[in-house]
Design a protein around this motif. Structure first.
Motif, PDB file in Angstrom:
ATOM      1  N   GLN A 168      25.141  39.723  50.198  1.00  0.00           N
ATOM      2  CA  GLN A 168      25.511  40.846  51.042  1.00  0.00           C
ATOM      3  C   GLN A 168      26.865  41.644  50.746  1.00  0.00           C
ATOM      4  O   GLN A 168      27.643  40.940  50.504  1.00  0.00           O
ATOM      5  N   MET A 169      26.649  42.292  49.935  1.00  0.00           N
ATOM      6  CA  MET A 169      27.587  43.852  48.789  1.00  0.00           C
ATOM      7  C   MET A 169      28.312  45.096  50.061  1.00  0.00           C
ATOM      8  O   MET A 169      27.233  46.080  50.977  1.00  0.00           O
ATOM      9  N   ASN A 170      28.942  45.100  50.676  1.00  0.00           N
ATOM     10  CA  ASN A 170      29.995  46.275  51.685  1.00  0.00           C
ATOM     11  C   ASN A 170      30.982  46.324  50.668  1.00  0.00           C
ATOM     12  O   ASN A 170      31.816  45.827  49.735  1.00  0.00           O
ATOM     13  N   PHE A 192      32.205  40.605  49.482  1.00  0.00           N
ATOM     14  CA  PHE A 192      30.543  40.412  49.492  1.00  0.00           C
ATOM     15  C   PHE A 192      30.672  38.697  49.788  1.00  0.00           C
ATOM     16  O   PHE A 192      31.750  38.578  50.279  1.00  0.00           O
ATOM     17  N   THR A 193      29.708  39.230  50.632  1.00  0.00           N
ATOM     18  CA  THR A 193      29.314  37.906  51.165  1.00  0.00           C
ATOM     19  C   THR A 193      28.211  36.630  50.672  1.00  0.00           C
ATOM     20  O   THR A 193      27.033  37.360  51.212  1.00  0.00           O
ATOM     21  N   VAL A 231      23.100  53.098  45.409  1.00  0.00           N
ATOM     22  CA  VAL A 231      24.147  52.723  47.001  1.00  0.00           C
ATOM     23  C   VAL A 231      25.675  53.996  47.151  1.00  0.00           C
ATOM     24  O   VAL A 231      26.058  54.150  46.340  1.00  0.00           O
ATOM     25  N   GLN A 232      25.873  54.514  47.826  1.00  0.00           N
ATOM     26  CA  GLN A 232      27.107  55.911  47.846  1.00  0.00           C
ATOM     27  C   GLN A 232      27.922  54.971  48.636  1.00  0.00           C
ATOM     28  O   GLN A 232      27.491  53.719  48.467  1.00  0.00           O
ATOM     29  N   VAL A 233      29.589  55.564  47.756  1.00  0.00           N
ATOM     30  CA  VAL A 233      30.363  54.846  47.922  1.00  0.00           C
ATOM     31  C   VAL A 233      30.769  54.344  49.018  1.00  0.00           C
ATOM     32  O   VAL A 233      30.397  55.162  50.350  1.00  0.00           O
ATOM     33  N   GLY A 234      31.123  52.992  49.031  1.00  0.00           N
ATOM     34  CA  GLY A 234      31.642  52.512  50.609  1.00  0.00           C
ATOM     35  C   GLY A 234      29.706  51.924  51.504  1.00  0.00           C
ATOM     36  O   GLY A 234      30.264  51.303  52.757  1.00  0.00           O
ATOM     37  N   GLY A 235      29.233  52.143  50.663  1.00  0.00           N
ATOM     38  CA  GLY A 235      27.259  51.454  50.985  1.00  0.00           C
ATOM     39  C   GLY A 235      27.382  49.592  50.968  1.00  0.00           C
ATOM     40  O   GLY A 235      28.479  49.595  50.823  1.00  0.00           O
ATOM     41  N   SER A 236      26.362  49.743  51.718  1.00  0.00           N
ATOM     42  CA  SER A 236      26.172  48.359  51.829  1.00  0.00           C
ATOM     43  C   SER A 236      24.268  48.313  50.960  1.00  0.00           C
ATOM     44  O   SER A 236      23.253  49.189  51.120  1.00  0.00           O
ATOM     45  N   LEU A 237      24.217  47.262  50.418  1.00  0.00           N
ATOM     46  CA  LEU A 237      23.246  46.880  50.278  1.00  0.00           C
ATOM     47  C   LEU A 237      23.483  45.153  50.463  1.00  0.00           C
ATOM     48  O   LEU A 237      24.222  44.280  50.568  1.00  0.00           O
ATOM     49  N   ARG A 238      22.114  44.411  50.396  1.00  0.00           N
ATOM     50  CA  ARG A 238      21.675  42.909  50.694  1.00  0.00           C
ATOM     51  C   ARG A 238      20.281  42.192  49.656  1.00  0.00           C
ATOM     52  O   ARG A 238      19.759  42.641  49.203  1.00  0.00           O
TER      53      ARG A 238
END
Length: 121
Positions: A82-84, A68-69, A12-19
């Motif tokens: 959840q990582m934002n 993160f949540t 993922v790019q900087v500033g992006g999100s992953l779950r």
């Protein structure tokens, strides 16, 4: 004994999100506090986030607080992260674990295989 399988990592790019997901087998998941940890190359494994058995209490490392949540779905025996607003320093292999209810940063039992998170700038 709870067996754990992590998934959802990727590039993922900087500033992006992953779950991320942590799927658990065994009957004790719904009564166990759970946590996320991560390990970057050349560094020790570190605590990231934790959640109590009911999902009503969460706890985060200062480095991820507000970005993160952690959550869980007990009927599905699954925990999520959840990582934002991802940063380069978030890149690591992420692991889930059962954690001690009175000390969320203390993992118990065995580790899963982990899932790799790579953050590109």
């Amino acid at each position: 004994q709870v067996q754990l399988v992590e998934s959802g990592g990727g590039l993922v790019q900087v500033g992006g999100s992953l779950r991320l997901s942590c799927a658990a087998s065994g009957s004790t998941f719904s009564t166990s506090a759970m946590g996320w940890f991560r390990q970057a190359p050349g560094k020790a494994r570190e605590f990231v986030a934790a959640i109590d058995w009911s999902g009503g209490d969460t706890y985060y490392a200062d480095s991820v607080k507000g970005r993160f949540t952690v959550s869980r779905d007990n009927p599905k025996n699954t925990m999520y992260l959840q990582m934002n607003s991802l940063k380069p320093e978030d890149a690591a292999v992420y692991y889930c674990a059962v954690v001690k209810g009175s000390d969320y940063e203390r993992p118990l039992g065995s580790w899963g295989q982990g899932t790799q998170v790579t953050v590109s700038s």
